[in-house]
Scaffold this active site. Structure first.
Site, PDB file in Angstrom:
ATOM      1  N   THR A   1       2.573   2.362  -1.597  1.00 44.55           N
ATOM      2  CA  THR A   1       2.779   1.476  -2.745  1.00 44.55           C
ATOM      3  C   THR A   1       1.537   1.349  -3.609  1.00 44.55           C
ATOM      4  OG1 THR A   1       2.026  -0.399  -1.428  1.00 44.55           O
ATOM      5  CG2 THR A   1       4.406   0.014  -1.473  1.00 44.55           C
ATOM      6  N   GLY A   2       0.393   1.653  -3.052  1.00 39.70           N
ATOM      7  CA  GLY A   2      -0.890   1.408  -3.727  1.00 39.70           C
ATOM      8  C   GLY A   2      -1.455   0.034  -3.404  1.00 39.70           C
ATOM      9  N   ILE A   3      -0.637  -0.812  -2.799  1.00 43.35           N
ATOM     10  CA  ILE A   3      -1.083  -2.199  -2.551  1.00 43.35           C
ATOM     11  C   ILE A   3      -2.188  -2.243  -1.496  1.00 43.35           C
ATOM     12  CG2 ILE A   3      -0.384  -4.481  -1.749  1.00 43.35           C
ATOM     13  CD1 ILE A   3       2.451  -3.837  -2.858  1.00 43.35           C
TER      14      ILE A   3
ATOM     15  N   MET B   1      -4.249   0.070  -0.459  1.00 45.03           N
ATOM     16  CA  MET B   1      -5.483   0.694  -0.949  1.00 45.03           C
ATOM     17  C   MET B   1      -6.205  -0.212  -1.938  1.00 45.03           C
ATOM     18  SD  MET B   1      -6.520   3.528   0.326  1.00 45.03           S
ATOM     19  CE  MET B   1      -6.108   5.193   0.909  1.00 45.03           C
TER      20      MET B   1
ATOM     21  N   ARG C   1     -16.634  -9.456 -24.878  1.00 42.94           N
ATOM     22  CA  ARG C   1     -16.171 -10.605 -24.077  1.00 42.94           C
ATOM     23  C   ARG C   1     -15.723 -10.173 -22.683  1.00 42.94           C
ATOM     24  NH1 ARG C   1     -11.871  -9.095 -27.215  1.00 42.94           N
ATOM     25  NH2 ARG C   1      -9.774  -9.276 -26.353  1.00 42.94           N
ATOM     26  N   HIS C   2     -15.308  -8.917 -22.558  1.00 40.47           N
ATOM     27  CA  HIS C   2     -14.856  -8.430 -21.252  1.00 40.47           C
ATOM     28  C   HIS C   2     -16.037  -8.233 -20.300  1.00 40.47           C
ATOM     29  CE1 HIS C   2     -11.069  -8.097 -23.203  1.00 40.47           C
ATOM     30  NE2 HIS C   2     -11.556  -7.233 -24.083  1.00 40.47           N
TER      31      HIS C   2
HETATM   32  C1  RB5 Z   1       2.332   3.303   4.980  1.00 39.65           C
HETATM   33  O1  RB5 Z   1       3.594   3.333   5.578  1.00 39.65           O
HETATM   34  C2  RB5 Z   1       2.294   2.244   3.890  1.00 39.65           C
HETATM   35  O2  RB5 Z   1       2.391   0.986   4.442  1.00 39.65           O
HETATM   36  C3  RB5 Z   1       1.043   2.378   3.071  1.00 39.65           C
HETATM   37  O3  RB5 Z   1       0.960   3.660   2.546  1.00 39.65           O
HETATM   38  C4  RB5 Z   1       0.912   1.453   1.868  1.00 39.65           C
HETATM   39  O4  RB5 Z   1       2.076   1.482   1.096  1.00 39.65           O
HETATM   40  C5  RB5 Z   1       0.410   0.118   2.081  1.00 39.65           C
HETATM   41  O5  RB5 Z   1       0.190  -0.629   1.116  1.00 39.65           O
END
Ligand code: RB5
Length: 151
Positions: A67-69, A71, A132-133
């Site tokens: 999802t990128g979340i 990371m 400002r940023h």
């Molecule tokens: C892996 O299954 C998944 O949880 C990871 O890649 C990521 O999406 C977490 O945020």
């Protein structure tokens, strides 16, 4: 430009695509892994990449997980990192113009290759606007200095 790339298994395929794109664009790429679709833990690769950016050994980073979340959460724990989780062109551009984001995070299970490629190009081509940023980023830096290791 020297760019570090990192992913987990869920981001591996898109990372490899981004790697080929960056090579075409003439960037120097440091790939901290992972190097297959075998299951791994995203924090291991996110920390490696973010540390290279924070220490100035590379100019920017691109991270990919499912999802990128995950990371983006781990990268933003590293002092000096402003990692932006981006799913579209507008946020890619704004993350550079207003945040001077030094890490771009993509969702390998969400963003297709064509859009990811356009996002990467826009993100690398867009400059920070400063003004400002910069004042707001200075406040983030100040907070990091004043609260080392605190919740
Ligand atoms: C892996 O299954 C998944 O949880 C990871 O890649 C990521 O999406 C977490 O945020």
């Amino acid at each position: 430009m020297k760019i570090v790339l990192g992913s987990d298994h869920a981001g591996y395929e898109l990372k490899e695509y981004v790697k080929s794109l960056l090579a075409e664009m003439g960037c120097t790429v440091v790939d901290v892994g992972t190097d297959s679709e075998a299951s791994v833990d995203y924090p291991d690769f996110g920390v490696k990449a973010a540390t290279l950016v924070a220490s100035g050994q590379v100019e920017r980073g691109i991270l990919v997980c499912g999802t990128g979340i995950g990371m983006s959460v781990i990268a933003n724990k590293v002092k000096g990192i402003r990692a932006a989780l981006v799913y579209d062109l507008y946020t890619a551009i704004q993350s550079r113009k207003h945040l001077d984001a030094n890490i771009l995070v993509l969702g390998g299970r969400i963003t297709g290759k064509d859009l990811a490629g356009a996002i990467v190009r826009a993100w690398l081509d867009t400059s920070f606007e400063g003004g400002r940023h910069q004042k707001r980023i200075n406040k983030i830096d100040q907070f990091e200095k004043e609260h080392p290791g605190e919740p």
